[in-house]
Design a protein around this motif. Structure first.
Motif, PDB file in Angstrom:
ATOM      1  N   TYR A   1      17.636  71.408  26.826  1.00 46.57           N
ATOM      2  CA  TYR A   1      16.532  70.216  27.374  1.00 46.57           C
ATOM      3  C   TYR A   1      15.745  70.479  28.647  1.00 46.57           C
ATOM      4  O   TYR A   1      14.696  69.732  28.363  1.00 46.57           O
ATOM      5  N   ARG A   2      16.042  71.357  29.264  1.00 44.39           N
ATOM      6  CA  ARG A   2      15.150  71.561  30.700  1.00 44.39           C
ATOM      7  C   ARG A   2      13.787  72.045  29.905  1.00 44.39           C
ATOM      8  O   ARG A   2      12.951  71.627  30.331  1.00 44.39           O
TER       9      ARG A   2
ATOM     10  N   TRP B   1      11.859  69.243  28.332  1.00 46.06           N
ATOM     11  CA  TRP B   1      11.208  68.329  29.030  1.00 46.06           C
ATOM     12  C   TRP B   1      10.295  68.946  29.883  1.00 46.06           C
ATOM     13  O   TRP B   1       9.105  68.605  30.262  1.00 46.06           O
ATOM     14  N   GLU B   2      10.283  70.286  30.369  1.00 41.98           N
ATOM     15  CA  GLU B   2       9.279  71.011  31.041  1.00 41.98           C
ATOM     16  C   GLU B   2       7.874  71.215  30.010  1.00 41.98           C
ATOM     17  O   GLU B   2       6.753  70.646  30.443  1.00 41.98           O
TER      18      GLU B   2
ATOM     19  N   ARG C   1       7.253  68.878  27.555  1.00 40.65           N
ATOM     20  CA  ARG C   1       6.464  67.351  27.440  1.00 40.65           C
ATOM     21  C   ARG C   1       5.800  67.160  28.732  1.00 40.65           C
ATOM     22  O   ARG C   1       4.720  66.323  28.621  1.00 40.65           O
TER      23      ARG C   1
END
Length: 84
Positions: free
Chosen positions: A58-59, A62-63, A65
């Motif tokens: 997920y990191r 999100w990076e 995005r």
């Protein structure tokens, strides 16, 4: 390791340490054995690794995005500067 040894470096009561140990045990992060009257604890690292791997996925998502959002905002700013 024995709970009393775990508790020694902390400024917490034994019952408070015991509660923390129970939470860790329920989470699967430690297992408690039985040796006579002792209940030694042993860490279980696999659940932490699984959590870290999940968080890493997920990191990265999100990076990516946020990077796309940054690119878009810079594009908008450039357009505004050209329109002036």
């Amino acid at each position: 390791m024995q709970v009393s040894k775990l508790a020694k470096p902390f400024k917490m009561s034994f019952p408070a340490i015991s509660k923390h140990i129970k939470v860790l045990e329920r989470a699967g992060l430690i297992v408690r054995g039985r040796e006579a009257q002792w209940r030694p604890c042993q860490i279980q690292a696999q659940p932490l690794k699984e959590a870290a791997d999940w968080i890493e996925q997920y990191r990265q998502l999100w990076e990516q995005r946020l990077s796309r959002l940054d690119d878009y905002l810079q594009e908008l700013q450039t357009q505004e500067e050209q329109d002036e």
